[in-house]
Motif scaffolding. Structure first.
Motif, PDB file in Angstrom:
ATOM      1  N   LYS A 131       0.830  -1.213   0.000  1.00  0.00           N
ATOM      2  CA  LYS A 131       0.000   0.000   0.000  1.00  0.00           C
ATOM      3  C   LYS A 131       0.862   1.261   0.000  1.00  0.00           C
ATOM      4  CE  LYS A 131      -3.213   2.418   3.059  1.00  0.00           C
ATOM      5  NZ  LYS A 131      -3.932   2.323   4.337  1.00  0.00           N
ATOM      6  N   HIS A 132       1.995   1.210   0.708  1.00  0.00           N
ATOM      7  CA  HIS A 132       2.885   2.365   0.836  1.00  0.00           C
ATOM      8  C   HIS A 132       4.095   2.290  -0.103  1.00  0.00           C
ATOM      9  CE1 HIS A 132       0.785   4.123   4.268  1.00  0.00           C
ATOM     10  NE2 HIS A 132       0.605   2.875   4.685  1.00  0.00           N
ATOM     11  N   ASN A 133       4.133   1.273  -0.971  1.00  0.00           N
ATOM     12  CA  ASN A 133       5.245   1.094  -1.917  1.00  0.00           C
ATOM     13  C   ASN A 133       6.594   1.006  -1.193  1.00  0.00           C
ATOM     14  OD1 ASN A 133       6.225   0.677  -4.516  1.00  0.00           O
ATOM     15  ND2 ASN A 133       6.722   2.834  -4.775  1.00  0.00           N
ATOM     16  N   VAL A 134       6.620   0.180  -0.163  1.00  0.00           N
ATOM     17  CA  VAL A 134       7.801   0.006   0.689  1.00  0.00           C
ATOM     18  C   VAL A 134       8.433  -1.354   0.407  1.00  0.00           C
ATOM     19  CG1 VAL A 134       8.500  -0.327   3.111  1.00  0.00           C
ATOM     20  CG2 VAL A 134       7.013   1.587   2.478  1.00  0.00           C
ATOM     21  N   ILE A 135       9.755  -1.361   0.251  1.00  0.00           N
ATOM     22  CA  ILE A 135      10.535  -2.582   0.048  1.00  0.00           C
ATOM     23  C   ILE A 135      10.668  -3.329   1.380  1.00  0.00           C
ATOM     24  CG2 ILE A 135      12.840  -3.468  -0.544  1.00  0.00           C
ATOM     25  CD1 ILE A 135      11.458  -2.312  -2.956  1.00  0.00           C
ATOM     26  N   ILE A 136      10.537  -4.649   1.337  1.00  0.00           N
ATOM     27  CA  ILE A 136      10.719  -5.468   2.540  1.00  0.00           C
ATOM     28  C   ILE A 136      12.081  -6.144   2.469  1.00  0.00           C
ATOM     29  CG2 ILE A 136       9.895  -7.433   3.890  1.00  0.00           C
ATOM     30  CD1 ILE A 136       7.093  -6.859   2.676  1.00  0.00           C
ATOM     31  N   ILE A 137      12.881  -5.931   3.501  1.00  0.00           N
ATOM     32  CA  ILE A 137      14.130  -6.669   3.670  1.00  0.00           C
ATOM     33  C   ILE A 137      13.866  -7.667   4.790  1.00  0.00           C
ATOM     34  CG2 ILE A 137      16.562  -6.576   4.339  1.00  0.00           C
ATOM     35  CD1 ILE A 137      16.621  -3.722   3.144  1.00  0.00           C
ATOM     36  N   SER A 138      13.798  -8.933   4.439  1.00  0.00           N
ATOM     37  CA  SER A 138      13.471  -9.973   5.399  1.00  0.00           C
ATOM     38  C   SER A 138      14.727 -10.748   5.754  1.00  0.00           C
ATOM     39  CB  SER A 138      12.411 -10.904   4.816  1.00  0.00           C
ATOM     40  OG  SER A 138      11.998 -11.841   5.780  1.00  0.00           O
ATOM     41  N   ASP A 139      15.199 -10.539   6.958  1.00  0.00           N
ATOM     42  CA  ASP A 139      16.380 -11.215   7.478  1.00  0.00           C
ATOM     43  C   ASP A 139      15.914 -12.564   8.033  1.00  0.00           C
ATOM     44  OD1 ASP A 139      18.623 -12.069   8.846  1.00  0.00           O
ATOM     45  OD2 ASP A 139      18.911 -10.197   9.951  1.00  0.00           O
ATOM     46  N   GLU A 140      16.192 -13.625   7.308  1.00  0.00           N
ATOM     47  CA  GLU A 140      15.696 -14.947   7.685  1.00  0.00           C
ATOM     48  C   GLU A 140      16.831 -15.876   8.103  1.00  0.00           C
ATOM     49  OE1 GLU A 140      12.918 -16.275   4.664  1.00  0.00           O
ATOM     50  OE2 GLU A 140      11.963 -14.305   4.638  1.00  0.00           O
ATOM     51  N   VAL A 141      17.791 -15.305   8.812  1.00  0.00           N
ATOM     52  CA  VAL A 141      18.977 -16.054   9.220  1.00  0.00           C
ATOM     53  C   VAL A 141      18.615 -17.283  10.069  1.00  0.00           C
ATOM     54  CG1 VAL A 141      19.430 -14.640  11.275  1.00  0.00           C
ATOM     55  CG2 VAL A 141      21.314 -15.829  10.125  1.00  0.00           C
ATOM     56  N   TYR A 142      17.497 -17.225  10.782  1.00  0.00           N
ATOM     57  CA  TYR A 142      17.107 -18.335  11.656  1.00  0.00           C
ATOM     58  C   TYR A 142      16.068 -19.244  11.014  1.00  0.00           C
ATOM     59  CZ  TYR A 142      19.531 -15.417  14.996  1.00  0.00           C
ATOM     60  OH  TYR A 142      20.478 -14.668  15.630  1.00  0.00           O
ATOM     61  N   GLU A 143      15.970 -19.241   9.687  1.00  0.00           N
ATOM     62  CA  GLU A 143      14.926 -19.993   8.985  1.00  0.00           C
ATOM     63  C   GLU A 143      14.933 -21.484   9.306  1.00  0.00           C
ATOM     64  OE1 GLU A 143      15.325 -20.191   4.732  1.00  0.00           O
ATOM     65  OE2 GLU A 143      17.494 -20.148   4.877  1.00  0.00           O
ATOM     66  N   ARG A 144      16.061 -22.019   9.681  1.00  0.00           N
ATOM     67  CA  ARG A 144      16.138 -23.451   9.967  1.00  0.00           C
ATOM     68  C   ARG A 144      16.070 -23.753  11.466  1.00  0.00           C
ATOM     69  NH1 ARG A 144      17.038 -23.862   4.865  1.00  0.00           N
ATOM     70  NH2 ARG A 144      18.764 -24.204   3.555  1.00  0.00           N
ATOM     71  N   VAL A 145      15.857 -22.730  12.267  1.00  0.00           N
ATOM     72  CA  VAL A 145      15.739 -22.904  13.717  1.00  0.00           C
ATOM     73  C   VAL A 145      14.259 -22.761  14.077  1.00  0.00           C
ATOM     74  CG1 VAL A 145      16.573 -22.162  15.976  1.00  0.00           C
ATOM     75  CG2 VAL A 145      18.035 -21.894  13.968  1.00  0.00           C
ATOM     76  N   VAL A 146      13.505 -23.816  13.789  1.00  0.00           N
ATOM     77  CA  VAL A 146      12.058 -23.817  13.984  1.00  0.00           C
ATOM     78  C   VAL A 146      11.696 -25.102  14.720  1.00  0.00           C
ATOM     79  CG1 VAL A 146       9.832 -23.783  12.808  1.00  0.00           C
ATOM     80  CG2 VAL A 146      11.739 -22.485  11.870  1.00  0.00           C
ATOM     81  N   PHE A 147      10.927 -24.963  15.809  1.00  0.00           N
ATOM     82  CA  PHE A 147      10.610 -26.110  16.652  1.00  0.00           C
ATOM     83  C   PHE A 147       9.104 -26.257  16.851  1.00  0.00           C
ATOM     84  CE2 PHE A 147      14.700 -24.313  17.994  1.00  0.00           C
ATOM     85  CZ  PHE A 147      15.528 -25.403  17.788  1.00  0.00           C
ATOM     86  N   ASP A 148       8.719 -27.344  17.485  1.00  0.00           N
ATOM     87  CA  ASP A 148       7.345 -27.593  17.927  1.00  0.00           C
ATOM     88  C   ASP A 148       6.317 -27.512  16.812  1.00  0.00           C
ATOM     89  OD1 ASP A 148       8.342 -27.865  20.517  1.00  0.00           O
ATOM     90  OD2 ASP A 148       8.036 -25.749  20.967  1.00  0.00           O
ATOM     91  N   ASN A 149       6.604 -28.138  15.691  1.00  0.00           N
ATOM     92  CA  ASN A 149       5.676 -28.201  14.561  1.00  0.00           C
ATOM     93  C   ASN A 149       5.332 -26.831  13.975  1.00  0.00           C
ATOM     94  OD1 ASN A 149       5.460 -31.051  14.630  1.00  0.00           O
ATOM     95  ND2 ASN A 149       4.034 -30.878  16.340  1.00  0.00           N
ATOM     96  N   ASN A 150       6.132 -25.828  14.255  1.00  0.00           N
ATOM     97  CA  ASN A 150       5.959 -24.529  13.611  1.00  0.00           C
ATOM     98  C   ASN A 150       6.544 -24.604  12.209  1.00  0.00           C
ATOM     99  OD1 ASN A 150       4.807 -22.729  15.695  1.00  0.00           O
ATOM    100  ND2 ASN A 150       6.637 -23.369  16.818  1.00  0.00           N
TER     101      ASN A 150
END
Length: 162
Positions: A131-150
């Motif tokens: 809506k605001h024409n804003v770029i998203i920088i998504s830092d996903e360094v922990y993408e493989r650190v996911v527990f409990d069926n998340n």
């Protein structure tokens, strides 16, 4: 060779073919790579919204670009010991956008609270940025650190977010 390997790994995860020569940049580490991404879009006087708590380098990167960091905190609803209970206040989030906002910086899974944004939350974040024409920088360094069926959802895999 590393860009081709990254494209091969991340193309299926993002649901699209990534061109290793035009869509991947590599760096020596997180600080350098994040600075390159931020400085590509932020000029003096521009703003970047960051969801906090956040990685310490974002503030320094913004200062080097002459930009202003606008902090929007995750807030606990109920038991703050449960990562899923940390949420964005939607009114506060939307009110943080101005005509000077160029970038949103976020982390998911989020450190240190462990928040993993749901698909619905990422769609909301993406819709406000669009809506605001804003770029998203998504830092996903922990993408493989996911527990409990998340499940980690990459915002770049959502419709309209690439």
């Amino acid at each position: 060779p590393s860009r081709k390997a990254l494209a091969k790994e991340f193309s299926p995860l993002l649901g699209r073919e990534i061109d290793p020569m035009t869509e991947i940049t590599t760096g020596v580490g997180a600080y350098e790579s994040l600075y390159a991404a931020i400085s590509a879009f932020v000029n003096e006087g521009d703003e970047a919204i960051v969801i906090e708590p956040h990685f310490d380098c974002y503030a320094g990167d913004m200062a080097l670009c002459g930009g202003k960091l606008v902090r929007v905190p995750l807030r606990p609803i109920g038991d703050g010991r449960q990562a899923k209970n940390w949420v964005l206040d939607r009114e506060e989030f939307e009110a943080s956008f101005t005509e000077r906002t160029k970038v949103l910086i976020t982390t998911t899974p989020h450190n240190p609270v462990g928040k993993i944004f749901t698909t619905a939350e990422l769609e909301y974040i993406g819709s406000v940025c669009a809506k605001h024409n804003v770029i998203i920088i998504s830092d996903e360094v922990y993408e493989r650190v996911v527990f409990d069926n998340n499940q980690h959802v990459r915002i770049g895999s959502l419709p309209g977010m690439w």
